[in-house]
Design a protein around this motif. Sequence first.
Motif, PDB file in Angstrom:
ATOM      1  N   GLU A   1     -18.732  50.687 -17.019  1.00  0.00           N
ATOM      2  CA  GLU A   1     -19.118  50.378 -18.475  1.00  0.00           C
ATOM      3  C   GLU A   1     -20.031  50.678 -19.098  1.00  0.00           C
ATOM      4  O   GLU A   1     -19.683  51.679 -19.730  1.00  0.00           O
ATOM      5  CB  GLU A   1     -18.422  48.437 -18.417  1.00  0.00           C
TER       6      GLU A   1
ATOM      7  N   GLY B   1     -13.237  52.765 -25.456  1.00  0.00           N
ATOM      8  CA  GLY B   1     -13.454  51.560 -26.497  1.00  0.00           C
ATOM      9  C   GLY B   1     -14.333  52.726 -27.857  1.00  0.00           C
ATOM     10  O   GLY B   1     -13.847  53.571 -27.957  1.00  0.00           O
TER      11      GLY B   1
ATOM     12  N   SER C   1       0.383  59.242 -23.941  1.00  0.00           N
ATOM     13  CA  SER C   1      -0.644  59.649 -24.347  1.00  0.00           C
ATOM     14  C   SER C   1      -1.058  60.545 -25.344  1.00  0.00           C
ATOM     15  O   SER C   1      -2.264  60.467 -26.158  1.00  0.00           O
ATOM     16  CB  SER C   1      -1.824  59.608 -22.990  1.00  0.00           C
TER      17      SER C   1
ATOM     18  N   SER D   1     -15.848  56.219 -27.496  1.00  0.00           N
ATOM     19  CA  SER D   1     -14.818  57.680 -27.346  1.00  0.00           C
ATOM     20  C   SER D   1     -15.266  58.754 -26.463  1.00  0.00           C
ATOM     21  O   SER D   1     -15.490  59.438 -26.879  1.00  0.00           O
ATOM     22  CB  SER D   1     -14.691  57.962 -29.389  1.00  0.00           C
TER      23      SER D   1
ATOM     24  N   ARG E   1      -8.218  47.909 -14.397  1.00  0.00           N
ATOM     25  CA  ARG E   1      -8.805  47.662 -15.416  1.00  0.00           C
ATOM     26  C   ARG E   1     -10.421  47.234 -14.484  1.00  0.00           C
ATOM     27  O   ARG E   1     -11.077  47.654 -15.279  1.00  0.00           O
ATOM     28  CB  ARG E   1      -7.905  46.690 -16.317  1.00  0.00           C
TER      29      ARG E   1
ATOM     30  N   ARG F   1      -2.026  47.181 -12.620  1.00  0.00           N
ATOM     31  CA  ARG F   1      -2.560  47.844 -13.203  1.00  0.00           C
ATOM     32  C   ARG F   1      -4.117  46.312 -13.667  1.00  0.00           C
ATOM     33  O   ARG F   1      -5.112  47.671 -14.243  1.00  0.00           O
ATOM     34  CB  ARG F   1      -2.065  46.183 -14.528  1.00  0.00           C
TER      35      ARG F   1
ATOM     36  N   ARG G   1     -10.140  54.671 -21.170  1.00  0.00           N
ATOM     37  CA  ARG G   1      -9.914  55.261 -22.476  1.00  0.00           C
ATOM     38  C   ARG G   1     -10.386  53.364 -22.985  1.00  0.00           C
ATOM     39  O   ARG G   1     -11.065  53.715 -24.540  1.00  0.00           O
ATOM     40  CB  ARG G   1      -8.597  55.926 -22.976  1.00  0.00           C
ATOM     41  N   ARG G   2      -9.561  53.201 -22.520  1.00  0.00           N
ATOM     42  CA  ARG G   2      -9.570  51.121 -23.738  1.00  0.00           C
ATOM     43  C   ARG G   2     -10.687  51.089 -22.447  1.00  0.00           C
ATOM     44  O   ARG G   2     -11.800  50.060 -24.097  1.00  0.00           O
ATOM     45  CB  ARG G   2      -8.668  50.520 -22.829  1.00  0.00           C
ATOM     46  N   GLN G   3     -11.044  51.518 -22.135  1.00  0.00           N
ATOM     47  CA  GLN G   3     -12.754  50.576 -21.210  1.00  0.00           C
ATOM     48  C   GLN G   3     -13.797  51.508 -22.220  1.00  0.00           C
ATOM     49  O   GLN G   3     -15.184  50.493 -22.793  1.00  0.00           O
ATOM     50  CB  GLN G   3     -13.165  50.736 -19.918  1.00  0.00           C
TER      51      GLN G   3
ATOM     52  N   LEU H   1      -5.884  56.234 -19.534  1.00  0.00           N
ATOM     53  CA  LEU H   1      -5.686  55.664 -20.119  1.00  0.00           C
ATOM     54  C   LEU H   1      -6.684  54.448 -20.438  1.00  0.00           C
ATOM     55  O   LEU H   1      -7.099  54.174 -21.458  1.00  0.00           O
ATOM     56  CB  LEU H   1      -4.817  54.992 -20.140  1.00  0.00           C
ATOM     57  N   ALA H   2      -6.549  53.429 -18.872  1.00  0.00           N
ATOM     58  CA  ALA H   2      -7.921  52.332 -19.027  1.00  0.00           C
ATOM     59  C   ALA H   2      -9.071  53.268 -19.002  1.00  0.00           C
ATOM     60  O   ALA H   2      -9.836  51.659 -19.708  1.00  0.00           O
ATOM     61  CB  ALA H   2      -7.791  52.337 -17.219  1.00  0.00           C
TER      62      ALA H   2
ATOM     63  N   THR I   1      -3.546  59.716 -28.278  1.00  0.00           N
ATOM     64  CA  THR I   1      -5.001  59.658 -27.590  1.00  0.00           C
ATOM     65  C   THR I   1      -5.564  61.177 -27.600  1.00  0.00           C
ATOM     66  O   THR I   1      -5.390  62.151 -28.419  1.00  0.00           O
ATOM     67  CB  THR I   1      -5.294  59.109 -26.903  1.00  0.00           C
TER      68      THR I   1
END
Length: 228
Positions: free
Chosen positions: A33, A62, A85, A65, A26, A22, A58-60, A55-56, A88
Motif C-alpha cells: 500500500e 486507488g 482491463s 493511479s 488482495r 482472490r 490497481r484497485r489498491q 488489477l488488484a 483501465t
Amino acid sequence: MFTSIAPRYDLLNHVLSCNIDRLWWRRTARAFEQILSQPGAQVLDLCCGTGDMALALRRQGGKASPKILGADFSHAMLQRASSKSSSTSLRWVEADALRLPFPDQHFDLVTSAFGFRNLANYDAGLREIFRVLRPGGECGILDFAEPRGAMGSLYRIYFKNVLPAIGTVISGVKGPYAYLPASVERFPQPDEMLQRMRQIGFREASWSPYTFGIAGLYRGKVLKSLPT
C-alpha cells in the motif's frame, strides 16, 4: 501449455482454490500500500497471466493511479488480460522474464503471482527483478508452498490427485494440471528461496505464509544498484 489453458484459466483458478486466490491477490496488494499510494509509482507485474494481480494492485492504488505494467510470455494470456482491463490504464507487454526489455532501476515495485516458479532459472529471474528495481524499491513474489503436518498431508492428496483431475475435466487439457503439482515440488522451500534472494542482493527478505502455508508472499528490498 499456457496458451492451451488460457480460455478457462480464470475459472479454474477460482474453482480449484475455492475462490481463496482472490483473497491472496488482495492481501498481496495491501502489503504494498505504501508504494502504491505514491503518485506516479512505476509498477511491474511479472508473469502476469490474465492480469488478476495487476488489477488488484490497481484497485489498491486507488486515486494515486500508479503506472502498472503487466508482462508475460504467453500471448493468449495477455489477450485475456487486455480484454478484462479495457476500461483501465493498465498496459501489457509480451516479454521474457529472464531478459526484461526495461532499463535498469526503472520500477518502484515488481510483483509476480503464481508465475515465478515457472521460470527456467530462479536466480536469473531474481537478478532481472533486482536490476529493474530502483534503490528503495521492493519485490513481492506470491507463490505456492507445501504446508507441513496434517494440513500438508491433506493438501498433497488434493494437489496431486483431485486438482489434476478437476483441472483436466474443466480445461479439456491434461498436461498443465499434472504439471502444476510437479512445479510446486520443484520450487525452493522458503528458507532456500530467501537465501537466494539475499545472495542476489535483496535486503529485509521475508516470507509470509497464507492459508496454512499453502501459499506465501516473498518480499525483498533494493537498497543499492546491482554491482557491475
